[in-house]
Design an enzyme around this catalytic site. Structure first.
Site, short mmCIF file in Angstrom:
data_model
loop_
_atom_site.label_atom_id
_atom_site.label_comp_id
_atom_site.label_asym_id
_atom_site.label_seq_id
_atom_site.Cartn_x
_atom_site.Cartn_y
_atom_site.Cartn_z
CG ASP A 31 52.71 47.12 26.25
OD1 ASP A 31 51.75 46.37 26.02
OD2 ASP A 31 53.72 46.77 26.91
CG ASP A 56 55.32 51.74 34.00
OD1 ASP A 56 54.34 51.40 34.69
OD2 ASP A 56 56.43 51.18 34.06
CB ILE A 80 49.81 38.11 32.75
CG1 ILE A 80 50.79 37.47 31.75
CG2 ILE A 80 49.29 39.42 32.23
CD1 ILE A 80 50.06 36.63 30.72
CE1 TYR A 144 48.03 38.02 36.62
CE2 TYR A 144 46.90 35.93 36.93
CZ TYR A 144 47.06 37.12 36.23
OH TYR A 144 46.26 37.39 35.15
CB VAL A 187 50.42 25.44 30.24
CG1 VAL A 187 48.94 25.47 29.84
CG2 VAL A 187 50.91 24.01 30.23
#
Ligand SMILES: NC(=O)c1ccc[n+]([C@@H]2O[C@H](COP(=O)([O-])OP(=O)(O)OC[C@H]3O[C@@H](n4cnc5c(N)ncnc54)[C@H](O)[C@@H]3O)[C@@H](O)[C@H]2O)c1
Length: 320
Positions: A31, A56, A80, A144, A187
């Site tokens: 990561d 990366d 994302i 995206y 959300v």
């Protein structure tokens, strides 16, 4: 098994790191901490079969360092956030498309026959029919979604061209513990943070736009079914519950579960450009091919998430 998990310090990837480390596999969590969090995997650092690599996917040399002798790659690393993709389309493209190309090419050159790819329901764009099956046109309206289409199709092309086993998993909105709101965010975490801070959830448009929410444990179970499947999975698979939850409903449930009913009401603002209206899954193919079925009732998962968020959700992020 020797498993590489790109994006392993993120929300979904860290749950996969948990599962396979605790099962005794050799897990490499790879990561670059764009949105990952050391808090998600810190507890695994004591395991001798777990390795954390700051790398990366845009950098082939980083991938080549971890590639020898891998049995499988779970490829989840990505930028994302839809909102962020509007302001940083090139970053989104470089990571999601070029980074995926690097992962696929490294797998090909190092004879890693299996790459399990985290595609997304966002590839479909606004639904032309519901529920959405895998034959639905791919017409995401934002950078995206477009980047996820390109990567999804590149995975398909590698599988077809080189005979590699590259299952393409199109999860609908996944949620659960470790999903944080970093300015950009899902959300559910954005609403939860606001409501717990005594602020009203902000709803774009009329709030009737609906999503299909998959709880993280069901998602991890889906990944596990794919990993254990005998034989190649040659076509993409949707993972969702088939149940529509509107944003306005979601806001009300979060207000209620946070104990703020009667104190807070959602605030409505203008619709967002390019926001997809409805994304509801037809996941019958995954059910048939894998025997996968979601077990969680949405509100139970939401209650678990909110309990977690109250304890840990607002802790400052730690990176390497
Ligand atoms: N969360 C959802 O609802 C959902 C739904 C469908 C598909 N997906 C896909 O699942 C994957 C994981 O999503 P998530 O929700 O866990 O997001 P996340 O942001 O928590 O995880 C993504 C991880 O990738 C890492 N990363 C980003 N760029 C990188 C790079 N260049 N090199 C190495 N690592 C990099 C980030 O630091 C982060 O840890 C993504 O590919 C996403 O598109 C997510």
């Amino acid at each position: 098994m020797r498993i590489l998990i790109t994006g392993g310090a993120g929300f979904i990837g860290s749950h996969l790191c948990d599962k396979y480390t605790k099962k005794g596999h050799n897990v490499i969590c790879f990561d670059n901490f764009l949105s990952g969090n050391l808090l998600n995997v810190r507890h695994l650092l004591d395991y001798r079969n777990f390795k954390l690599i700051n790398g990366d996917i845009r950098n082939v040399q980083d991938l080549e360092k971890v590639a020898p002798n891998l049995d499988v790659i779970f490829h989840l690393a990505a930028q994302i956030h839809v909102d962020r993709s509007y302001v940083e389309p090139k970053l989104t493209y470089d990571i999601n498309v070029m980074g995926t190309q690097n992962v696929l090419e490294t797998a090909r050159l190092y004879d890693i026959n299996r790459v399990i790819y985290a595609s997304s329901s966002e590839v479909y764009g606004s639904s032309q029919y519901v529920p959405i099956d895998e034959k639905h046109p791919l017409c995401a309206p934002h950078p995206y979604g477009a980047s996820k289409i390109a990567a999804d199709r590149m995975c398909y092309a590698y599988a077809q061209t080189y005979g590699m086993d590259i299952p393409i998993l199109r999860f609908f909105n996944t949620f659960g513990p470790r999903q944080r709101d970093l300015g950009y965010g899902g959300v559910i975490s954005i609403f939860t943070r606001r409501v717990l801070s005594n602020l009203p959830p902000i709803v774009f448009g009329d709030g009737k736009q609906a999503r299909d929410y998959v709880y993280i444990e069901d998602a991890v179970n889906g990944y596990d079914k794919v990993l254990n499947h005998k034989g190649q999975i040659k076509e993409p698979l949707n993972f969702g519950t088939g149940k529509a939850i509107s944003i306005i409903n979601l806001a009300s449930m979060i207000i209620e579960l946070c104990g703020k009913k009667g104190q807070l009401e959602p605030v409505f603002v203008d619709p967002r450009i390019g926001e997809i209206k409805n994304l509801i899954a037809d996941a019958s193919k995954a059910m048939k091919v894998l025997g996968w079925a979601p077990k969680y009732v949405f509100k139970d998962g939401l209650a678990e998430f909110i309990n977690w968020y109250k304890k840990y959700g607002m802790e400052p992020r730690i990176t390497l």
